[in-house]
Design an enzyme around this catalytic site. Structure first.
Site, PDB file in Angstrom:
ATOM      1  N   GLU A   1       0.820  -1.198   0.000  1.00 22.40           N
ATOM      2  CA  GLU A   1       0.000   0.000   0.000  1.00 22.40           C
ATOM      3  C   GLU A   1       0.865   1.264   0.000  1.00 22.40           C
ATOM      4  O   GLU A   1       0.572   2.228  -0.682  1.00 22.40           O
ATOM      5  CB  GLU A   1      -0.912  -0.028   1.240  1.00 22.40           C
ATOM      6  CG  GLU A   1      -1.679   1.252   1.523  1.00 22.40           C
ATOM      7  CD  GLU A   1      -2.817   1.495   0.543  1.00 22.40           C
ATOM      8  OE1 GLU A   1      -3.096   0.590  -0.258  1.00 22.40           O
ATOM      9  OE2 GLU A   1      -3.388   2.600   0.583  1.00 22.40           O
ATOM     10  N   ASP A   2       1.928   1.264   0.770  1.00 19.05           N
ATOM     11  CA  ASP A   2       2.642   2.510   1.043  1.00 19.05           C
ATOM     12  C   ASP A   2       3.989   2.665   0.356  1.00 19.05           C
ATOM     13  O   ASP A   2       4.616   3.709   0.466  1.00 19.05           O
ATOM     14  CB  ASP A   2       2.856   2.657   2.565  1.00 19.05           C
ATOM     15  CG  ASP A   2       1.552   2.954   3.281  1.00 19.05           C
ATOM     16  OD1 ASP A   2       0.592   3.334   2.586  1.00 19.05           O
ATOM     17  OD2 ASP A   2       1.491   2.790   4.503  1.00 19.05           O
TER      18      ASP A   2
END
Ligand code: MN
Length: 752
Positions: free
Chosen positions: A95-96
């Site tokens: 996600e990051d």
């Protein structure tokens, strides 16, 4: 939420991370089955540390502290295995950072990659760690997506719960708006899910933390009262336990006995629900006896043996025995509960469990699987539930909110066991009716059910059923499901089947309804605008246009009184005096469509001059001074709820994006309806005294005053108009001083 920074880890960071690393590796060392497991944990640790380098959480800590903490919860508090620890460490990487799921698969194998993938899909859903709100997808859709992972691997959801727990533990650094959104989701979905999976300790902590941020004063008050009363309580518990200790020892039982206080949240709930003071809660604590079973005797017999020893000392309360040993709770919980009369004539709950039951009760899911492996038992309760959830998920309901409501029902309900005519056992949620049973067997049987033989006696299909009943369904081809049936079923299977049937049936009705309504409106020369529906829908108890049309088309409602309804002013005159501060200023600039809608609404207002954009929620009727929160619907209309309102929590969790911060401002000449409950010793003239005090001496308008008396006690409800919470408080204080009055309370929802 994190700030991008080019910094590497500082010396201080390294010390902090090093400590967590040590703790994690030690914990994993204890559960790792082979050396390659540990290698995987180490690899994931250093990979995640490198991947999140330079990122910080809102609190200022290096970001990596979060995944490590989640991994620690997974291993220490839930006791899942190393694969889950690895997935927890990696849960925010995709996600990051720039890494992809296929990078993860390449490095850690397909199983972990698919778990990380599941966690990543959920990441956008709950924006605790990210700054952007997801604009396109609605919260309920996201919940549904998340729950779909239940069908693949339950561990993904459990890691998500651990993730949420850590975010809740560190919620202090978030904005208030974010706190409201996150705590609502937690109360609405995560805590019930944790409960359903048997993660009792985590569920309690999630609830307590939610309370801490939503109602800090209440939280502090209860916490300090628990503390203040501790010494006395411990003395009492000691007095209660000491004869139990003696008798159990004399019978050679290896055991521990302790007193457990309810969680802060459950005390708060009780205060809210029963409208009582902390001091009035009688079951503040329970006694727990945990025994080490003797190998040759079944645990069940040992539970009952202890029960019989305890009740030799203290008299049991009849009807208060709960046997979750024979039939465990739906979340796997096993124990024998009873309530007995303790020393000073007080009822005390006693919980009797083996060490195995204790572990299942505290650790839930993981312990459940551990013991399942040992006993090669058939499906446990959690497995059965998962099976039902999967079924419900596969029976695709398009409407995500509906889906979620149904799913929620399966979370908290306790279960009953009934029998088919052949003697097969079927488990259904508490509150099920014969119709639920019919649908559980097959939707065809449900759709054609006309009656039920319950224990050989003919009954209506709507009859509630209870554990132990034997049921046979009578069918006929002359019946078909009706919308009212929905009020008589609780299972999602029955609800979905009925809805699916009606949906098909409905389409015709809707088309007919549209024609009827449009013709009627035409005869008045009115366009069926949003404003018209705002009046008509509630008046006909319809939650949507299609519901309204379909009822109309089916002849369930008619338009005889519609003219009057259209002429009536909405009950929201006074709300003009609200000042509403929008929580997300960006929303104001968002697009032309919304602005256009608003103008339209204003035009309509200008004509009638009596309706504003805001209304007060009927479910909790807030008055000035109450803590409030608003929700904007798709028409831009805002409904204002009390912050503690259950409905508001639900809305905030499903449509977090629609929260509007609301604050009271000038509300001078306007009155609000409030309800007060009064209780006391009955005497002649009490009613008159109350009426005189309020309307003559204090000059407030009473709408209704109702008093009932029995056995020398009177109970009354006064509905009156006040201008603010301060008025109400003054009135309540004065009422409390009247002779004979013992208790005065505000009640929120009073329906005549
Ligand atoms: Mn996370």
């Amino acid at each position: 939420m994190k700030l991008l920074s080019l910094m590497e880890y500082t010396e201080q960071d390294e010390i902090l991370i090093g400590e967590l690393q040590k703790e994690l590796f030690e914990a994993c060392g204890k559960i790792a089955k082979k050396e390659s497991d540990m290698e995987l944990v180490r690899k994931a640790f250093f990979f995640a540390k490198e991947a999140h380098k330079g990122l910080r959480r809102k609190s200022g800590e290096p970001y990596i502290v979060h995944p490590i903490s989640v991994a620690l919860i997974v291993v220490n508090e839930i006791e899942l295995g190393t694969k889950s620890v690895v997935s927890a460490l990696l849960h925010d990487v995709v996600e990051d950072t720039d890494y992809t799921v296929s990078d993860i698969e390449h490095l850690f194998g397909p199983k972990i990659a698919s778990m990380v993938d599941g966690l990543t899909k959920m990441a956008g859903v709950f924006s605790a760690d990210t700054t952007e709100e997801s604009e396109t997808s609605k919260q309920a859709e996201n919940f549904k997506k998340m729950l779909l992972t239940l069908s693949d691997d339950v561990r993904v959801i459990i890691i998500k719960i651990a993730d949420r727990l850590h975010n809740m533990r560190t919620l202090g650094s978030m904005t208030v708006h974010k706190q409201m959104k996150i705590t609502s989701e937690t109360v609405y979905l995560f805590a019930p899910l944790a409960h359903r999976l048997g993660l009792f300790a985590i569920k309690s902590e999630l609830e307590d933390l939610s309370l801490k941020y939503r109602f800090p004063d209440d939280y502090k008050m209860i916490r300090s009262k628990i503390k203040d009363t501790e010494a006395n309580r411990n003395k009492y518990i000691e007095k209660f336990n000491s004869p139990i200790r003696e008798i159990l020892k004399a019978n050679d039982i290896d055991f521990e006995v302790s007193g457990r206080v309810k969680s802060i949240y459950s005390i708060w709930r009780k205060i809210q629900r029963k409208n009582i003071d902390f001091e009035e809660i009688y079951d503040l604590f329970a006694i727990r006896i945990v025994f080490k079973p003797s190998p040759m005797i079944p645990e069940k017999s040992q539970c009952w043996h202890i029960y019989s020893l305890v009740t030799d000392i203290y008299k049991p309360k009849p009807d208060r025995i709960k046997d979750w040993v024979n039939i465990p709770k739906a979340n796997g919980y096993e124990a024998l509960h009873c309530t007995v009369m303790g020393p000073d004539g007080e009822w005390v709950e006693v919980q009797i469990r083996s060490q195995r039951m204790e572990e299942i009760a505290e650790k839930g899911f993981a312990a459940h699987w551990k013991y399942k492996e040992q006993s090669s038992n058939t499906d446990g309760e959690i497995d059965k539930w998962l099976k039902r959830v999967r079924e419900a998920l596969s029976s695709s309901v398009d409407n995500a909110v509906e889906f979620l409501d149904n799913f929620k029902l399966s979370l908290y309900s306790s279960e009953i066991v009934i029998f088919t005519p052949k003697g097969d056992q079927i488990t259904l949620p508490q509150g099920s009716t014969a119709l639920d049973f019919a649908y559980d067997i097959h939707s065809k049987i449900g759709n054609t059910a006309v009656g039920a033989k319950i224990n050989h006696k003919i009954n209506s299909i709507f009859t509630p059923i209870s554990s132990g009943d034997q049921i046979e369904i009578i069918t006929s081809n002359n019946v078909k499901p009706k919308p009212e049936w929905l009020d008589h079923v609780v299972t999602s299977k029955a609800k979905n089947s009925i809805k699916n049937f009606i949906k098909k049936d409905n389409q015709n009705n809707i088309e007919r309804g549209i024609i009827i309504f449009e013709e009627k409106m035409k005869s008045f020369g009115i366009q069926p605008s949003a404003r018209v529906f705002r009046k008509v829908l509630p008046a006909y108890k319809s939650s949507s246009k299609s519901e309204f049309y379909s009822k109309l088309g089916a002849g369930i409602i008619n338009l005889n009184g519609v003219e009057k309804i259209l002429r009536q002013n909405a009950a929201s005159k006074m709300i003009k005096y609200w000042s509403l501060q929008l929580s997300n200023p960006l929303r104001l600039l968002k697009g032309s469509t919304e602005t256009k809608k608003k103008t339209e609404a204003e035009e309509v207002e200008a004509i009638t001059g009596d309706e504003s954009e805001f209304s007060i929620a009927e479910c909790c009727s807030p008055i000035p001074g109450d803590q409030v929160i608003g929700f904007r619907d798709e028409n831009g209309h805002v409904t204002v709820h009390k912050k503690s309102c259950k409905e508001a929590v639900k809305l905030a969790s499903q449509h977090g994006e629609n929260i509007v911060k609301a604050q009271w401002s000038g509300f001078k000449a306007v009155s609000f309806l409030a309800h007060v409950e009064v209780r006391g010793i009955d005497r002649i003239g009490i009613m008159l005294d109350m009426a005189k005090l309020i309307s003559e001496e204090m000059n407030f308008n009473i709408r209704e005053l109702k008093v009932q008396s029995h056995d020398g006690i009177f109970e009354g409800i006064i509905s009156l108009y006040v201008k603010s919470i301060d008025d109400l408080k003054t009135i309540m204080a004065r009422l409390g001083k009247l002779r004979g009055v013992e208790r005065v309370r505000r009640i929120e929802t009073y329906r005549e």
